[in-house]
Motif scaffolding. Structure first.
Motif, PDB file in Angstrom:
ATOM      1  N   THR A   1     -29.752 -15.138  -3.696  1.00  0.00           N
ATOM      2  CA  THR A   1     -31.019 -15.489  -4.336  1.00  0.00           C
ATOM      3  C   THR A   1     -32.048 -15.945  -3.305  1.00  0.00           C
ATOM      4  OG1 THR A   1     -29.715 -16.254  -6.219  1.00  0.00           O
ATOM      5  CG2 THR A   1     -32.041 -16.807  -6.210  1.00  0.00           C
ATOM      6  N   VAL A   2     -31.601 -16.767  -2.383  1.00  0.00           N
ATOM      7  CA  VAL A   2     -32.528 -17.243  -1.348  1.00  0.00           C
ATOM      8  C   VAL A   2     -33.041 -16.062  -0.532  1.00  0.00           C
ATOM      9  CG1 VAL A   2     -32.689 -18.512   0.818  1.00  0.00           C
ATOM     10  CG2 VAL A   2     -31.616 -19.579  -1.164  1.00  0.00           C
TER      11      VAL A   2
ATOM     12  N   ASP B   1     -21.380 -19.638  -0.916  1.00  0.00           N
ATOM     13  CA  ASP B   1     -22.066 -19.639  -2.205  1.00  0.00           C
ATOM     14  C   ASP B   1     -22.934 -18.383  -2.305  1.00  0.00           C
ATOM     15  OD1 ASP B   1     -23.457 -20.081  -4.500  1.00  0.00           O
ATOM     16  OD2 ASP B   1     -23.885 -22.189  -4.093  1.00  0.00           O
TER      17      ASP B   1
ATOM     18  N   ASP C   1     -37.191 -25.538  -4.517  1.00  0.00           N
ATOM     19  CA  ASP C   1     -36.883 -24.569  -3.469  1.00  0.00           C
ATOM     20  C   ASP C   1     -38.022 -23.555  -3.308  1.00  0.00           C
ATOM     21  OD1 ASP C   1     -34.558 -25.865  -3.103  1.00  0.00           O
ATOM     22  OD2 ASP C   1     -33.238 -24.269  -3.812  1.00  0.00           O
TER      23      ASP C   1
ATOM     24  N   ASP D   1     -16.019 -19.073  -8.956  1.00  0.00           N
ATOM     25  CA  ASP D   1     -17.084 -20.066  -9.115  1.00  0.00           C
ATOM     26  C   ASP D   1     -16.589 -21.464  -8.740  1.00  0.00           C
ATOM     27  OD1 ASP D   1     -19.284 -18.590  -9.871  1.00  0.00           O
ATOM     28  OD2 ASP D   1     -18.750 -18.601 -12.001  1.00  0.00           O
TER      29      ASP D   1
ATOM     30  N   LYS E   1     -26.179 -18.238  -4.518  1.00  0.00           N
ATOM     31  CA  LYS E   1     -27.288 -18.979  -3.925  1.00  0.00           C
ATOM     32  C   LYS E   1     -27.869 -18.235  -2.718  1.00  0.00           C
ATOM     33  CE  LYS E   1     -29.702 -22.798  -2.783  1.00  0.00           C
ATOM     34  NZ  LYS E   1     -30.370 -23.852  -3.541  1.00  0.00           N
TER      35      LYS E   1
ATOM     36  N   ASN F   1     -17.540 -23.878  -5.486  1.00  0.00           N
ATOM     37  CA  ASN F   1     -18.176 -25.184  -5.648  1.00  0.00           C
ATOM     38  C   ASN F   1     -17.359 -26.349  -5.113  1.00  0.00           C
ATOM     39  OD1 ASN F   1     -20.605 -24.384  -6.804  1.00  0.00           O
ATOM     40  ND2 ASN F   1     -19.639 -24.138  -8.802  1.00  0.00           N
TER      41      ASN F   1
ATOM     42  N   LYS G   1     -26.414 -14.275 -10.824  1.00  0.00           N
ATOM     43  CA  LYS G   1     -27.477 -14.776  -9.946  1.00  0.00           C
ATOM     44  C   LYS G   1     -28.293 -15.833 -10.660  1.00  0.00           C
ATOM     45  CE  LYS G   1     -28.437 -10.511  -7.719  1.00  0.00           C
ATOM     46  NZ  LYS G   1     -29.475  -9.517  -7.479  1.00  0.00           N
ATOM     47  N   GLY G   2     -28.510 -16.911  -9.992  1.00  0.00           N
ATOM     48  CA  GLY G   2     -29.347 -17.943 -10.596  1.00  0.00           C
ATOM     49  C   GLY G   2     -30.788 -17.768 -10.152  1.00  0.00           C
TER      50      GLY G   2
ATOM     51  N   LEU H   1     -34.010 -19.810  -8.226  1.00  0.00           N
ATOM     52  CA  LEU H   1     -34.220 -20.968  -7.360  1.00  0.00           C
ATOM     53  C   LEU H   1     -34.949 -22.057  -8.144  1.00  0.00           C
ATOM     54  CD1 LEU H   1     -35.206 -19.591  -3.867  1.00  0.00           C
ATOM     55  CD2 LEU H   1     -33.022 -20.373  -4.704  1.00  0.00           C
ATOM     56  N   SER H   2     -34.657 -23.272  -7.796  1.00  0.00           N
ATOM     57  CA  SER H   2     -35.365 -24.384  -8.426  1.00  0.00           C
ATOM     58  C   SER H   2     -36.827 -24.347  -7.984  1.00  0.00           C
ATOM     59  CB  SER H   2     -34.739 -25.703  -7.997  1.00  0.00           C
ATOM     60  OG  SER H   2     -34.969 -25.907  -6.619  1.00  0.00           O
TER      61      SER H   2
ATOM     62  N   THR I   1     -29.998 -22.657   2.101  1.00  0.00           N
ATOM     63  CA  THR I   1     -28.634 -22.243   1.790  1.00  0.00           C
ATOM     64  C   THR I   1     -27.597 -23.225   2.315  1.00  0.00           C
ATOM     65  OG1 THR I   1     -28.452 -20.975   3.834  1.00  0.00           O
ATOM     66  CG2 THR I   1     -29.206 -19.801   1.874  1.00  0.00           C
TER      67      THR I   1
END
Lengths: 354, 354
Positions: free
Chosen positions: B324-325, B318, B89, B16, B321, B20, B82-83, B85-86, B119
């Motif tokens: 997820t995208v 990433d 996004d 992680d 991300k 980042n 996994k997050g 998306l905002s 991304t």
DNA sequence: GTTAGCACTCTCAACCTTTAAGTGCTAATG
DNA sequence: CATTAGCACTTAAAGGTTGAGAGTGCTAAC
């Protein structure tokens, strides 16, 4: 101050030398390699004077001289000696254009590939957009799922398909009918006229208003350069030139290259009259990056405008080579397209004779 | 040696953190930011052990640790969180797909643009080539100068035009006749079958042999990925990642990117079964550069295979991300295409009711 | 098993020095 | 008066040195 012949000679040497080596040119190297009959001090005086005239610059006092954009322009106008292509290069062109004439897109891609390969610069092309062409006919071909393919034939060529959504209650017969109506309606119009008559057509055509509106949108989209009209080859060639050892420059260059819109703006120029066009640095306050030159040629053969092809690269570009390549590719294109037309005519004659 | 839970936790933190920051991770930073209850010395022991297991490497003794490809793989399989998306996004995706569905090419271009934008990596797509599709009909449309446009309708879609040279003695009527004959001949065949029956067809079809041969060539050309099936967006994004501050890496990357053939090979994978596919480094001894990862997803919606889309970038990618995208874009695509089909059905019903 | 402590290693940036290249200027020359 | 030899001056590039900082590995103690 006037430009003496000797100054011109020296300027030419400097530009030639710098183009070939990418190293700032010193007075010593000039007297050693080219003007062995005068001393370096004399050359130094001339260089200083050329600098005052704006043709040369130096990065720092002990760094030798480098041509300014102004010098390149002068060089291209008056000093440059066009060479001939080697037999190898000529062969390469010939081979590349053999049998590869399947369709326009392939031809264009092929041309840029050849230009890029022979010049060692990134090559771009933009095909003429259909703006000025007149519409010969339109066809809507059914393809299921309520979608039809719009095929546009103009005076010059066939434009690529766009897909059109159809109302579901429209059967194949309706479609054919609509197709004919639309075709008659637009036949003879220039694409550029579509925009102006849009309102009227939509009003007159209440019945198929939706379809009509989509057709008009599609037609309108051909009046400006589209992404597929811009072709790029050899982007990676920039790495062969020392000015792009700096990551910042590469980034700059690539960002421009990545946007086909920008590219189209750069390549499409005021190339209507002149055959070969050279833009150096930020000369033509376009989107051309400051540190780039663009050399383009507009080709037409057999009465058809085949588009504008060219090269984009560092200001320190091998102009003689690039221009020679562009000229020769132009000739080859002319032969290819012109020749094809001629072949066809010969066929005709032969067939008639039988 | 077994992987204790603590080891896993630490490995997760390292990956992680490295994703980042792009900075090798030290034992100290781990205890300061994440595991405040144990000492850096303990972490150091664990790190040394993870290194022995092949998950971590260090460039030099005092340089902190960096995940190995093996670590990334393990991370994706087991550790990654996994997050979501905002909202921003998600909005972006929604907006991007609104009204832009004109045709498949635009959709694809649009999808890659969205993926690349969200991304921050270079996005590539390859649309399914028509290999397995069956031919519904073929049309030859006359377009003057002895050239005709070949339009191929398959079970799935319409294939783009190819131009075919016609014998000059072929009038529009002949063309139409030939068009119908050809269409009947091929209807129901899979594109992949064309190659096999080529000989026989050519023999049977003496009259229009030349034309036929060109048609067959065109059909054959659709059984392998063609240049226009490969789409690229955001090539310039690589400059946003520190591993590409080195010109050599950029060159490498760009050389791969520049060749659509290579790209097609890289993107098209064994993605038949799995939804999301991750290739890290030279794992799959393909043309993927050693220092690159490729994450792809194969989409299908409404029964149609929409192609494979993905991202290519540094190994230090990433992944959460990106994945997820890709998932969210997949959903959006499904809604778009599925929804369209559903809309159509609703329309049908409504029309029937009237 | 965990931790404190310390010696060790390595990178990085800053600084200095040397070298080589190239110029500008001055005074002498034909 | 253009040309030239000679020399002082400037600068970049390369190599070397140093010190600071970061991080580890190991050992001994808890």
């Amino acid at each position: 101050m006037k430009m003496s012949d000797r100054k011109k000679k020296i300027l030419q040497i400097v530009v030639d030398e710098y183009i070939n080596t990418a190293v700032p040119v010193s007075s010593k190297s000039i007297t050693e390699k080219h003007l062995t009959d005068i001393s370096s001090a004399t050359v130094r005086n001339e260089l200083a004077s050329l600098e005052e005239l704006g043709y040369l610059t130096q990065f720092h006092t002990s760094g030798g001289r480098v041509p300014s954009p102004q010098a390149y322009r002068f060089y291209i106008e008056e000093l440059m000696q066009k060479g001939n292509l080697s037999d190898k290069d000529l062969d390469y062109i010939e081979q590349a254009f053999k049998d590869k004439s399947r369709d326009v897109e392939h031809l264009i891609k092929n041309v840029t590939a050849v230009i890029s390969e022979l010049t060692d610069y990134t090559s771009v092309a933009v095909t003429p957009h259909a703006d000025a062409e007149t519409i010969r006919s339109l066809s809507l071909l059914p393809c299921g799922d309520g979608i039809a393919l719009l095929v546009i034939m103009t005076s010059e060529r066939i434009l690529r398909d766009s897909f059109i959504d159809m109302p579901e209650d429209m059967g194949e017969d309706d479609l054919e009918k609509a197709s004919k109506m639309i075709s008659e309606l637009f036949a003879g119009k220039a694409l550029s006229e579509v925009r102006e008559t849009e309102e009227q057509i939509l009003a007159d055509f209440g019945q198929y208003r939706e379809v009509m509106s989509e057709v008009i949108e599609a037609l309108k989209s051909y009046t400006r350069p589209r992404e597929e009209d811009v072709v790029l080859s050899g982007a990676e060639k920039i790495f062969n030139h020392p000015e792009y050892e700096d990551i910042g420059n590469v980034k700059n260059f690539l960002t421009v290259i990545a946007s086909k819109d920008k590219l189209a703006d750069i390549i499409e120029g005021e190339n209507d009259e002149i055959q070969i066009n050279v833009k150096i640095g930020s000369s033509g306050d376009k989107d051309v990056p400051d540190d780039c030159s663009v050399v383009t040629a507009t080709y037409s053969a057999g009465g058809k405008n085949l588009g504008t092809y060219g090269v984009i690269g560092p200001i320190r570009m091998d102009y003689p080579k690039v221009i020679t390549v562009l000229e020769n590719v132009g000739k080859a294109l002319e032969e290819l397209v012109g020749g094809r037309i001629k072949d066809k005519k010969d066929d005709d004659n032969e067939q008639k004779r039988r």
